[in-house]
Write an enzyme that holds these catalytic residues in place. Structure first.
Site, PDB file in Angstrom:
ATOM      1  N   HIS A   1       0.829  -1.205   0.000  1.00 37.31           N
ATOM      2  CA  HIS A   1       0.000   0.000   0.000  1.00 37.31           C
ATOM      3  C   HIS A   1       0.860   1.250   0.000  1.00 37.31           C
ATOM      4  O   HIS A   1       0.490   2.258  -0.579  1.00 37.31           O
ATOM      5  CB  HIS A   1      -0.925   0.011   1.203  1.00 37.31           C
ATOM      6  CG  HIS A   1      -1.947  -1.070   1.148  1.00 37.31           C
ATOM      7  ND1 HIS A   1      -2.931  -1.094   0.200  1.00 37.31           N
ATOM      8  CD2 HIS A   1      -2.116  -2.170   1.897  1.00 37.31           C
ATOM      9  CE1 HIS A   1      -3.666  -2.173   0.374  1.00 37.31           C
ATOM     10  NE2 HIS A   1      -3.194  -2.844   1.394  1.00 37.31           N
TER      11      HIS A   1
ATOM     12  N   GLU B   1      -3.350  -0.634 -40.771  1.00 34.88           N
ATOM     13  CA  GLU B   1      -1.962  -0.948 -40.432  1.00 34.88           C
ATOM     14  C   GLU B   1      -1.286  -1.810 -41.492  1.00 34.88           C
ATOM     15  O   GLU B   1      -0.189  -2.292 -41.298  1.00 34.88           O
ATOM     16  CB  GLU B   1      -1.873  -1.609 -39.047  1.00 34.88           C
ATOM     17  CG  GLU B   1      -2.822  -2.767 -38.857  1.00 34.88           C
ATOM     18  CD  GLU B   1      -2.907  -3.232 -37.407  1.00 34.88           C
ATOM     19  OE1 GLU B   1      -1.995  -2.950 -36.621  1.00 34.88           O
ATOM     20  OE2 GLU B   1      -3.893  -3.903 -37.069  1.00 34.88           O
TER      21      GLU B   1
ATOM     22  N   ASP C   1       2.843  -1.189 -37.033  1.00 30.85           N
ATOM     23  CA  ASP C   1       2.746  -2.214 -38.062  1.00 30.85           C
ATOM     24  C   ASP C   1       2.773  -1.602 -39.454  1.00 30.85           C
ATOM     25  O   ASP C   1       3.384  -2.153 -40.358  1.00 30.85           O
ATOM     26  CB  ASP C   1       1.482  -3.058 -37.855  1.00 30.85           C
ATOM     27  CG  ASP C   1       1.759  -4.231 -36.921  1.00 30.85           C
ATOM     28  OD1 ASP C   1       2.930  -4.652 -36.834  1.00 30.85           O
ATOM     29  OD2 ASP C   1       0.821  -4.720 -36.272  1.00 30.85           O
TER      30      ASP C   1
ATOM     31  N   CYS D   1      -3.190   5.624 -33.541  1.00 30.40           N
ATOM     32  CA  CYS D   1      -3.026   5.068 -32.208  1.00 30.40           C
ATOM     33  C   CYS D   1      -1.672   4.398 -32.018  1.00 30.40           C
ATOM     34  O   CYS D   1      -1.408   3.787 -31.008  1.00 30.40           O
ATOM     35  CB  CYS D   1      -4.157   4.105 -31.862  1.00 30.40           C
ATOM     36  SG  CYS D   1      -4.156   2.611 -32.839  1.00 30.40           S
TER      37      CYS D   1
END
Lengths: 85, 551
Positions: B188, B428, B452, B499
């Site tokens: 934590h 792509e 790609d 993206c």
């Protein structure tokens, strides 16, 4: 006594936070609520015991309830597990 | 100068004095009590007080670090209400006639041992929680408040380990950084440090005795802790700190601003995520939506095909967390460099050109339909869009749309709710670019996957390190492909985004704006920097120059 089986889908298993929520839910009922895994069982109203089961994703547990409001308890637990675990 | 290497849980640079934090070791002695009833009452009072303290801590933590990170203090309260824990303490006081302190300490040790002996890394960590809550009761019993760090001067806190309650009790203005000898990134403390946004190192083998009061530097980027830094290190680190601070401050001022250029062109800036854990970063950095949700992690984390229910839960959580902002889920993109054993895929000579992504989905409809059902069901809980990877033809898109119609019909007949889902495709492959005019008529949006697209356009295997010097995403062939895709999208009245990694390339932002890219989806940490560039760009004025430079 009523019971149902449930396979955990939550990737983190019954970790601290949902265990706490589960205990709160179980405490709403008078019936004894038990969760078992591989022959080990824990009182669902006891946080440490429940965490001690270390239930992980993909494992099957049996949830059972025994007492005056067992039907309602089973229904509530089933709903809770589906929504949170 | 002495240098220690630790594991960084949060970046940033801190320079200051070291304050070694030692736990107020509660020396617990076993004492006999005669009035066990009074001792029980003493314990109960202390416990009530401890619960009250935890309630206050919870409220403080909610305000400072948010509800999710604060939840631990609610769990701590419940631990103090656990029947097994209480039974054990009550029993010891009554049957062994011992003082409350001894009963609490012994019970704490027993429960902590139970957790630390579990074979689950997460549960092991919970031993620290048991000790933390027990020490709180002990502190109340001994009349003192649980020890906190007292310092007037902002310091670097160095400790063996820090319990969550200790971390949150620290006066935030007085803490420059954390360095602990133990602790894990699961603890934590690590999570809290991250939400508080201060540099923190764990697993740093520091000799506590020797560093107290000394000047030190914490470099949360490299994970280094310098004690008594020499002049040179000090200078370098001061510079690094200054840059870091400027960047953070600047970005904070950009939060909440619209992404609009000087000449009034708006662009969507979204975030890419590869795991549900990244959502916090998305919200922190004020992304307008999720432009790429890589669903593969659900498959890679499982030993078998994830069920509809398992997937639904994840998609729904993302939809709900994003609360009405667009979430674009990319369907399964497995194969090539991402493999899951249970898919039993044959070895391929040329996996990048092989059986992957939509090609798997279209030949194994069962897998595809399970995912689509989960995605459509989740669409009832937020604004979900879906996009398909590795498309090369209009025919594929038509097949996909037929399957989607079947899924929707099934859900309708089963009376399962779903919402409006926009469907888009990844561009792509050079093939998709060349037929993008026809593809645009079939879908709601394009998202260009530049990694790609670069690899396929330049015929360069991304995985081959020898080819690195030839791999050039700025190649005009790639940039022309992007321009063509955007133009064809606009002709059909749909939007086009990027993206891939190129979307976050600051050198190209102005170029992308110039060719009319509508959306840029980048890793969450880059959102605000991108917004800054957008706010400073005048597309109309800069377009000509940009096109000349890059094409």
């Amino acid at each position: 006594m009523k019971e149902f089986k449930y396979t955990l889908t939550d990737p983190e298993g019954i970790h601290a936070r949902p265990a706490g929520e589960l205990v709160k839910k179980a405490k709403e009922f008078e019936s004894a609520v038990t969760i078992s895994k591989d022959g080990k069982s824990a009182d669902a109203k006891r946080l440490f015991a429940l965490m001690g089961l270390a239930v992980k994703q993909g494992q099957e547990v049996v949830v059972s309830a025994e007492g005056p409001d067992e039907d309602a308890a089973i229904e509530a637990m089933s709903e809770f597990m589906k929504a949170n675990l | 100068m002495k240098t220690y290497e630790g594991k960084s849980v949060f970046g940033g640079v801190a320079i200051g004095k070291v304050l070694v934090y030692k736990k107020g070791e509660q020396q617990v002695k076993r004492q006999r009590v005669t009035d066990t009833q009074a001792e029980l009452e003493r314990f109960e009072n202390a416990r009530t007080e401890a619960v009250e303290q935890l309630k206050a801590l919870y409220a403080k933590a909610v305000k400072e670090v948010g509800e999710a990170s604060a939840a631990i203090f609610e769990i701590h309260q419940m631990m103090l209400e656990d029947l097994d824990y209480l039974d054990s303490i009550h029993n010891m006081i009554q049957t062994q006639e011992v003082n409350a302190e001894y009963a609490v300490a012994t019970t704490s040790d027993n429960f902590a041992m139970m957790f630390s002996s579990m074979d689950d890394a997460y549960m092991k960590e919970r031993a620290a929680d048991v000790k933390d809550v027990s020490e709180r009761i002990l502190a109340v019993l001994s009349g003192g408040v649980k020890s906190t760090v007292a310092t007037d001067e902002p310091s670097i806190i160095v400790a063996d380990d820090l319990a969550p309650s200790e971390t949150v009790q620290l006066d935030k203005d007085k803490v420059l950084a954390f360095v602990t000898v133990h602790g894990s990134s699961n603890s934590h403390t690590a999570i809290l440090a991250r939400t508080m946004g201060i540099p923190a190192l764990i697993g740093t083998p520091v000799d506590l005795e020797s560093v107290d009061g000394k000047t030190a530097v914490v470099d949360g980027y490299s994970g280094t802790f310098y004690v008594d830094p020499d002049e040179e290190t000090r200078k370098v680190m001061l510079e690094k700190q200054k840059k870091d601070k400027e960047q953070k401050e600047l970005l904070q001022t950009l939060k909440g601003k619209e992404n609009v250029t000087l000449d009034g062109k708006k662009v969507m800036i979204y975030a890419n995520i590869g795991n549900i854990k990244d959502l916090a970063m998305v919200l922190q950095n004020d992304a307008g939506g999720i432009g790429l949700f890589r669903s593969e992690f659900i498959y890679l984390e499982h030993d078998d095909y994830p069920t509809e229910e398992e997937q639904f839960k994840v998609y729904r959580a993302v939809a709900e967390t994003m609360a009405g902002k667009r979430v674009i889920i990319r369907t399964l993109d497995i194969g090539a460099d991402k493999q899951a054993a249970y898919f039993n895929m044959d070895h391929e000579e040329n996996p990048a050109l092989g059986y992957r992504a939509i090609r798997i989905c279209l030949t194994r409809e069962d897998i595809f339909k399970t995912q689509l059902r989960a995605i459509f069901r989740a669409s009832a809980f937020g604004k979900i869009s879906v996009m398909y990877p590795m498309i090369i033809s209009v025919d594929e898109v038509k097949k996909i749309k037929r399957i989607v119609e079947e899924v929707k019909a099934e859900l309708t007949s089963q009376q399962i709710a779903f919402g409006e889902v926009e469907q888009g495709i990844m561009i792509e492959t050079p093939a998709a670019v060349m037929v993008s005019e026809a593809l645009a008529k079939e879908v709601d949006f394009f998202s260009i996957g530049t990694n790609d697209l670069t690899q396929y356009t330049l015929a360069i295997d991304r995985q081959n390190p020898k080819l690195e010097e030839f791999y050039d995403p700025h190649h005009p062939a790639v940039l022309n492909m992007i321009r063509m895709t955007v133009e064809n999208a606009h002709k059909a009245g749909i939007w086009a985004g990027i993206c891939g990694e190129l979307g976050a390339d600051p050198e190209l932002t102005k170029f992308f704006l110039s060719i009319g890219v509508d959306e840029l989806s980048v890793s969450p940490g880059r959102v605000l920097a991108l917004r800054k560039t957008v706010l400073e760009t005048d597309v109309d004025k800069e377009r000509e120059e940009q096109l000349k430079t890059w094409l």
